[in-house]
Write a protein that holds these residues in place. Structure first.
Motif, PDB file in Angstrom:
ATOM      1  N   GLN A 195       7.588   1.824 -13.982  1.00 52.47           N
ATOM      2  CA  GLN A 195       8.232   1.671 -12.669  1.00 52.47           C
ATOM      3  C   GLN A 195       7.533   2.547 -11.634  1.00 52.47           C
ATOM      4  N   ARG A 196       7.133   3.716 -12.072  1.00 51.59           N
ATOM      5  CA  ARG A 196       6.452   4.639 -11.159  1.00 51.59           C
ATOM      6  C   ARG A 196       5.115   4.061 -10.713  1.00 51.59           C
ATOM      7  N   ALA A 197       4.365   3.457 -11.651  1.00 53.59           N
ATOM      8  CA  ALA A 197       3.034   2.943 -11.328  1.00 53.59           C
ATOM      9  C   ALA A 197       3.092   1.799 -10.318  1.00 53.59           C
ATOM     10  N   ILE A 198       4.158   1.016 -10.342  1.00 55.58           N
ATOM     11  CA  ILE A 198       4.222  -0.150  -9.447  1.00 55.58           C
ATOM     12  C   ILE A 198       4.977   0.180  -8.165  1.00 55.58           C
ATOM     13  N   ASN A 199       5.692   1.297  -8.156  1.00 57.11           N
ATOM     14  CA  ASN A 199       6.448   1.715  -6.980  1.00 57.11           C
ATOM     15  C   ASN A 199       5.511   1.889  -5.775  1.00 57.11           C
ATOM     16  N   PRO A 200       5.798   1.194  -4.661  1.00 53.42           N
ATOM     17  CA  PRO A 200       4.891   1.322  -3.516  1.00 53.42           C
ATOM     18  C   PRO A 200       4.734   2.767  -3.041  1.00 53.42           C
ATOM     19  N   ASP A 201       5.768   3.596  -3.235  1.00 54.71           N
ATOM     20  CA  ASP A 201       5.677   4.994  -2.785  1.00 54.71           C
ATOM     21  C   ASP A 201       4.616   5.778  -3.552  1.00 54.71           C
ATOM     22  N   THR A 202       4.328   5.352  -4.774  1.00 54.91           N
ATOM     23  CA  THR A 202       3.332   6.069  -5.562  1.00 54.91           C
ATOM     24  C   THR A 202       1.925   5.812  -5.023  1.00 54.91           C
ATOM     25  N   GLY A 203       1.708   4.608  -4.499  1.00 53.96           N
ATOM     26  CA  GLY A 203       0.395   4.299  -3.924  1.00 53.96           C
ATOM     27  C   GLY A 203      -0.701   4.186  -4.957  1.00 53.96           C
ATOM     28  N   SER A 204      -0.368   3.686  -6.132  1.00 58.46           N
ATOM     29  CA  SER A 204      -1.382   3.546  -7.179  1.00 58.46           C
ATOM     30  C   SER A 204      -2.265   2.323  -6.917  1.00 58.46           C
ATOM     31  N   GLU A 205      -3.557   2.442  -7.257  1.00 57.64           N
ATOM     32  CA  GLU A 205      -4.449   1.294  -7.120  1.00 57.64           C
ATOM     33  C   GLU A 205      -4.385   0.413  -8.362  1.00 57.64           C
ATOM     34  N   TYR A 206      -4.410   1.058  -9.519  1.00 56.45           N
ATOM     35  CA  TYR A 206      -4.398   0.270 -10.752  1.00 56.45           C
ATOM     36  C   TYR A 206      -3.015  -0.267 -11.089  1.00 56.45           C
ATOM     37  N   GLY A 207      -1.959   0.343 -10.555  1.00 56.42           N
ATOM     38  CA  GLY A 207      -0.607  -0.152 -10.798  1.00 56.42           C
ATOM     39  C   GLY A 207      -0.511  -1.623 -10.430  1.00 56.42           C
ATOM     40  N   PRO A 208      -0.675  -1.957  -9.130  1.00 53.68           N
ATOM     41  CA  PRO A 208      -0.590  -3.366  -8.756  1.00 53.68           C
ATOM     42  C   PRO A 208      -1.702  -4.217  -9.382  1.00 53.68           C
ATOM     43  N   TYR A 209      -2.873  -3.621  -9.616  1.00 56.65           N
ATOM     44  CA  TYR A 209      -3.973  -4.411 -10.170  1.00 56.65           C
ATOM     45  C   TYR A 209      -3.688  -4.793 -11.618  1.00 56.65           C
ATOM     46  N   MET A 210      -3.188  -3.853 -12.426  1.00 55.77           N
ATOM     47  CA  MET A 210      -2.970  -4.132 -13.835  1.00 55.77           C
ATOM     48  C   MET A 210      -1.634  -4.833 -14.084  1.00 55.77           C
ATOM     49  N   MET A 211      -0.629  -4.565 -13.245  1.00 51.27           N
ATOM     50  CA  MET A 211       0.707  -5.099 -13.513  1.00 51.27           C
ATOM     51  C   MET A 211       1.054  -6.311 -12.668  1.00 51.27           C
ATOM     52  N   GLY A 212       0.430  -6.437 -11.499  1.00 48.34           N
ATOM     53  CA  GLY A 212       0.747  -7.537 -10.597  1.00 48.34           C
ATOM     54  C   GLY A 212       0.480  -8.867 -11.294  1.00 48.34           C
TER      55      GLY A 212
ATOM     56  N   LYS B  12       6.885  -9.144 -15.149  1.00 46.88           N
ATOM     57  CA  LYS B  12       7.821  -9.858 -14.274  1.00 46.88           C
ATOM     58  C   LYS B  12       8.232  -8.994 -13.066  1.00 46.88           C
ATOM     59  N   ASN B  13       8.173  -9.592 -11.898  1.00 50.45           N
ATOM     60  CA  ASN B  13       8.597  -8.988 -10.630  1.00 50.45           C
ATOM     61  C   ASN B  13       7.689  -7.867 -10.109  1.00 50.45           C
ATOM     62  N   ALA B  14       6.595  -7.570 -10.810  1.00 52.17           N
ATOM     63  CA  ALA B  14       5.760  -6.435 -10.399  1.00 52.17           C
ATOM     64  C   ALA B  14       5.247  -6.597  -8.972  1.00 52.17           C
ATOM     65  N   THR B  15       4.747  -7.781  -8.641  1.00 50.76           N
ATOM     66  CA  THR B  15       4.163  -7.977  -7.317  1.00 50.76           C
ATOM     67  C   THR B  15       5.223  -7.803  -6.227  1.00 50.76           C
ATOM     68  N   ALA B  16       6.394  -8.394  -6.443  1.00 48.54           N
ATOM     69  CA  ALA B  16       7.455  -8.295  -5.438  1.00 48.54           C
ATOM     70  C   ALA B  16       7.901  -6.840  -5.249  1.00 48.54           C
ATOM     71  N   ILE B  17       7.965  -6.096  -6.349  1.00 41.58           N
ATOM     72  CA  ILE B  17       8.379  -4.699  -6.249  1.00 41.58           C
ATOM     73  C   ILE B  17       7.342  -3.903  -5.460  1.00 41.58           C
ATOM     74  N   ASN B  18       6.070  -4.151  -5.755  1.00 41.20           N
ATOM     75  CA  ASN B  18       5.008  -3.423  -5.068  1.00 41.20           C
ATOM     76  C   ASN B  18       5.009  -3.717  -3.569  1.00 41.20           C
ATOM     77  N   GLN B  19       5.431  -4.942  -3.207  1.00 42.14           N
ATOM     78  CA  GLN B  19       5.488  -5.307  -1.790  1.00 42.14           C
ATOM     79  C   GLN B  19       6.779  -4.839  -1.137  1.00 42.14           C
ATOM     80  N   GLY B  20       7.598  -4.122  -1.910  1.00 41.56           N
ATOM     81  CA  GLY B  20       8.832  -3.600  -1.348  1.00 41.56           C
ATOM     82  C   GLY B  20       9.930  -4.646  -1.210  1.00 41.56           C
ATOM     83  N   GLU B  21       9.765  -5.801  -1.860  1.00 42.47           N
ATOM     84  CA  GLU B  21      10.773  -6.863  -1.719  1.00 42.47           C
ATOM     85  C   GLU B  21      11.855  -6.773  -2.792  1.00 42.47           C
ATOM     86  N   MET B  22      11.628  -5.935  -3.785  1.00 46.16           N
ATOM     87  CA  MET B  22      12.594  -5.826  -4.875  1.00 46.16           C
ATOM     88  C   MET B  22      12.680  -4.372  -5.290  1.00 46.16           C
ATOM     89  N   ASP B  23      13.754  -4.069  -5.985  1.00 48.64           N
ATOM     90  CA  ASP B  23      13.966  -2.718  -6.461  1.00 48.64           C
ATOM     91  C   ASP B  23      13.131  -2.470  -7.717  1.00 48.64           C
TER      92      ASP B  23
END
Lengths: 308, 569
Positions: free
Chosen positions: B137-154, B158-169
């Motif tokens: 959850q930390r890696a995909i959280n937009p507040d963390t600002g990880s590069e590999y988080g969205p790249y590896m999990m997006g 499930k729901n990783a991309t939406a969470i990273n875009q701040g559209e989901m919890d």
């Protein structure tokens, strides 16, 4: 004197403000993204990270934030070294660079002045030619060549000193020598020229005529007068050395500030670029002030005053 | 003038080390495969002091596993932490915090991992499923600002991309702790190679209590880290030295023989060689100019790297069709370069000729055949065919003189490579003029993204072990396509492999084989070479496994055979 220094400090602040502004603009013109993996991320994903860095704000807002931080002594957080503050990073790096710089400056100028003196006194003799050759080699051969040779012979072949890395005083000897060559050669050439000129001045002839001993002439009248122009070049030399020389730092694996600066430019690590630039600017400006004050001390004819 | 020259030289040096540190567009990220250095050639056992002294090309930017974004961060977080699985010899998967194989639902969407109950953090806390949930959850959280988080999990979880875009919890992320030792992951779509993804730092667990206690200081110094892996970081002098020691609380500590790894930052190759020669370090990387004089050294090894290099042939430059939109022009360019000469004379570091996109010895099919071997040489150096295609191309385009611009980096080696390519193309293809454009790395990425080039020397190192890591690069409008290549059949094959055939290994494998054939029949890219890494490598360093993806080397099973080093002298 106090008034003079006060006035200079106000000018210094204005200069720093201008430098901060110009570097900010130039930095914004750097092509490329500060992300390490921009090619792996979609634009939306990149935006998320820019948000954290504050790069989505309009440029004037970024500029205002930056200046605001600067005034409070806050240089920001590095982009490349996640969550590490720029002041911490610079703090780690300044020590080794400054140590090498000071050592090289002392050795370089002392040896250079001696070499130049000997040349001037034995003008056109064998000693003069020898030291001139040393001086010419010193200014024309790049320091990284010296560094490579020193490392290969002294450390690898003869095993006298460590090859590289930064673990104590003995590790600083080779880089110091490599760094000292240039200031030594420069000082030697300057000192020789100035000394020869001074020795031909009327007041030296007078001193000779009134029967002063040779050593007294050289030390009391010669050196003091020949040193003045040297002070001028010492300023920039000192700044160059204190702020690190990336090639030498790289060859001897010294964790200094010079190579940090280049890395930050190449990776678009904006806060580090700005922090390092401001640091260099402050050192440079303070150094110029010190040199100007030194002038007055060495040559009372130069007056320091707020108005002429 | 002289000062300018130093600066240029230094820029070149620093940039080349930076390039090496960059994943993706450069050679560094790929890790390595094949022979384990001098490790597996001799039989030996651990004896004497169990210490390695190694070089590292740069300061580690981050030891935070959620934020690690370059080869050094990925390498060393992988040694102090452990995810569900760990890469072992020849890129095989070894048990990490997970035991046995995961249970996969029939639709391939739900993966259930059973965790061992004897794994502990350094502070004595057990490693539980909750630690994975927190870390992911930390890696995909937009507040963390990880590069590999969205790249590896997006588009993976499930729901990783939406969470990273701040559209989901973040709580909506498809991962949950069923109990302390059962982790259930829901994927975005079936991903047969998901197990191998879990070796990557982004997927490693974090001790929530510790991370939150440390707050902003987490992972900034050796003291602000908590290990659950084979090693722990005990010293970190920034930009200079780092020390890793065996972690006695690691669940498999009895199989870790190495007591200490010391790292020294050194960017200069000659300095590294001198440190190796004086016995200060046990391994030093070599570049081409050092290989000739050291190739007979008992410590010389060349390890194949999984980074694949090729020319991107842009068919549409910022809205305008280039001559390379003509397939014969592309074929001519791709077949007119003598690649043997390139790898033997210019690169000279163990790199090998590449006639496809997928590297040799990277992935094996369901029947155990290597991908490259099975698909064979797809686009080779063939002077006659090149000339023939070129004549046709010029006729079809109605032009006698064609000028193309090659975009590349500004390092020494980039210059040598691009000069060689220019010379080959201009000599072999009559009427072709090549202009070269050399720019710093970040600017090259900018121009790449904008599609502002005719030809680009480009490379890709995989981040996970599956053909998809290469084959999805060139789907229409992909982030790495940027050369206006679009082929419906190619797109649909790659899509099938990720969709309807995801749970059918044979059909999926065939999809990738066919897709690569199309890519090269179309001469979308001109394959050049597969990277090699040359080293001086002390005979005492044994059991270090080069990895095809992720961390370059695995040290868990490494040991020092000091007797071997003495007998080699």
């Amino acid at each position: 004197m106090a008034r003079y220094i006060g006035q200079r400090i106000i000018y210094m602040i204005i200069t720093l403000f201008l430098i901060a502004t110009i570097s900010f603009v130039l930095m914004k013109l750097l092509p490329g993204s500060p992300l390490a993996n921009a090619n792996k991320l979609t634009e939306e994903q990149q935006e998320v990270i820019y948000e954290k860095y504050g790069l989505n704000d309009p440029i004037p807002v970024q500029y205002a934030n930056y200046l605001g931080g600067l005034v409070q002594g806050d240089l920001g957080i590095s982009f490349k070294y996640d969550n590490r503050s720029v002041s911490d990073i610079l703090g780690d790096r300044i020590g080794p660079s400054a140590q090498l710089g000071i050592q090289a400056l002392i050795i370089g100028t002392v040896l250079g002045i001696l070499l130049g003196l000997v040349s001037a006194i034995y003008h056109n003799g064998i000693t003069d030619y020898l030291s001139t050759i040393i001086a010419v080699l010193g200014t024309s051969i790049p320091s990284f060549v010296f560094a490579g040779l020193l490392q290969f012979f002294v450390a690898v072949k003869w095993g006298i000193l460590p090859v590289a890395t930064w673990n104590g005083f003995e590790y600083s000897i080779l880089p110091t020598i490599a760094l000292a060559i240039f200031p030594m050669a420069t000082c030697a050439r300057f000192m020789r020229t100035e000394m020869i000129e001074v020795l031909n001045e009327d007041y030296i002839t007078t001193a000779k005529a009134k029967g002063l001993a040779g050593s007294a002439i050289i030390f009391k009248h010669g050196i003091r007068n020949a040193l003045i122009p040297l002070i001028t070049i010492l300023g920039p030399l000192a700044v160059g050395l204190l702020t690190g020389t990336l090639v030498i730092e790289q060859i001897f694996s010294v964790p200094g500030i010079g190579e940090q600066f280049v890395t930050s430019v190449n990776t678009n690590d904006f806060p580090i670029i700005m922090g390092t630039t401001m640091f260099f600017a402050v050192v440079f400006i303070v150094m110029i002030l010190i040199i100007d004050i030194l002038y007055g001390l060495i040559d009372p004819r130069i007056r320091l005053s707020g108005k002429d | 003038m002289r000062k300018t020259n130093w600066l240029l030289l230094a820029l070149v040096l620093v940039l080349s080390s930076f390039l090496a540190a960059c994943s993706g567009g450069s050679s560094g990220s790929g890790g390595s495969g094949g022979d384990g250095g001098s490790g597996d050639s001799a039989e030996g056992s651990a004896n004497g002091e169990q210490v390695f002294n190694l070089l590292i090309g740069d300061e580690i930017p981050s030891m935070d596993s959620s934020l690690a974004k370059d080869q050094y961060g990925i390498q060393w977080t992988s040694e102090i932490q452990e995810g569900l699985y760990r890469l072992a010899e020849d890129g095989s998967l070894a048990e990490g915090i997970a035991t046995g194989d995961p249970e996969v639902s029939e639709d391939g969407m739900t993966w259930t991992f059973t965790l061992r109950d004897n794994a502990e953090w350094e502070n004595g806390d057990p490693v539980t499923a909750h630690d994975f949930v927190y870390a992911w959850q930390r890696a995909i959280n937009p507040d963390t600002g990880s590069e590999y988080g969205p790249y590896m999990m997006g588009d993976v979880i499930k729901n990783a991309t939406a969470i990273n875009q701040g559209e989901m919890d973040v709580e909506e992320l498809g991962v949950k702790a069923v109990d302390d030792y059962t982790l259930e992951v829901t994927l975005d779509h079936p991903i047969p190679y998901f197990e191998s993804l879990t070796t990557f730092p982004t997927f490693m667990p974090l001790n929530q209590k510790f991370v939150e206690e440390q707050g902003e200081n987490y992972a900034l110094e050796a003291d602000n880290l908590l290990s659950n892996g084979p090693f722990k970081m005990t010293e970190w002098k920034h930009g200079s030295t780092m020390k890793f020691e065996k972690n006695d609380t690691y669940w498999d500590a009895e199989n870790v023989q190495l007591e200490e790894i010391n790292l020294q930052v050194s960017k200069d190759i000659a300095t590294g060689v001198n440190l190796y020669d004086t016995g200060e370090v046990d391994r030093a990387p070599l570049t081409a100019e050092f290989v000739d004089s050291r190739i007979n050294d008992p410590g010389y090894v060349a390890i194949p790297d999984m980074a694949s290099w090729y020319l991107k042939l842009n068919q549409n430059r910022v809205g305008e069709e280039t001559p390379l939109a003509n397939i014969n022009a592309r074929k001519a360019v791709a077949q007119a370069i003598d690649k043997e000469g390139l790898v033997n004379v210019v690169l000279n570091d163990g790199s090998i000729v590449s006639n496809g996109l997928m590297p040799t010895d990277f992935v094996k099919g369901p029947d155990g055949t290597d991908f490259r071997e099975q698909n064979g040489d797809l686009l080779t150096y063939d002077l006659e065919a090149a000339k023939e295609s070129w004549t046709k191309a010029k006729e079809e385009l109605g032009q006698d003189e064609i000028t193309l611009e090659i975009l590349t980096g500004d390092t020494d080696s980039s210059t040598q490579i691009v000069d060689y390519i220019k010379e080959q193309l201009e000599t072999n293809l009559e009427g072709l003029t090549i202009k070269t454009m050399q720019v710093p790395f970040q600017q090259r990425l900018d121009l790449d993204t904008a599609g502002d080039f005719d030809i680009q020397v480009s490379g890709w190192g995989p981040d996970y072990m599956d053909p998809n890591s290469f084959m999805n690069l060139f789907v229409t409008d992909g982030e790495n396509n940027r050369m206006a290549f679009s082929n419906k059949e190619y797109d649909s094959l790659v899509e099938q492999a990720g969709g309807e055939n995801a749970t059918n290994p044979e059909a999926r494998w065939q999809n990738f084989l066919d897709a690569e054939k199309i890519l090269l029949e179309e001469a979308a890219i001109a394959p050049l070479w597969q990277d090699g890494n040359a080293f001086l490598w002390s005979p005492k360093v044994k059991g270090v496994f080069p990895n095809p993806a992720g961390n370059d080397f695995e040290y868990k099973w490494a040991y020092a055979d000091n007797a071997a080093a003495e007998s080699a002298e």
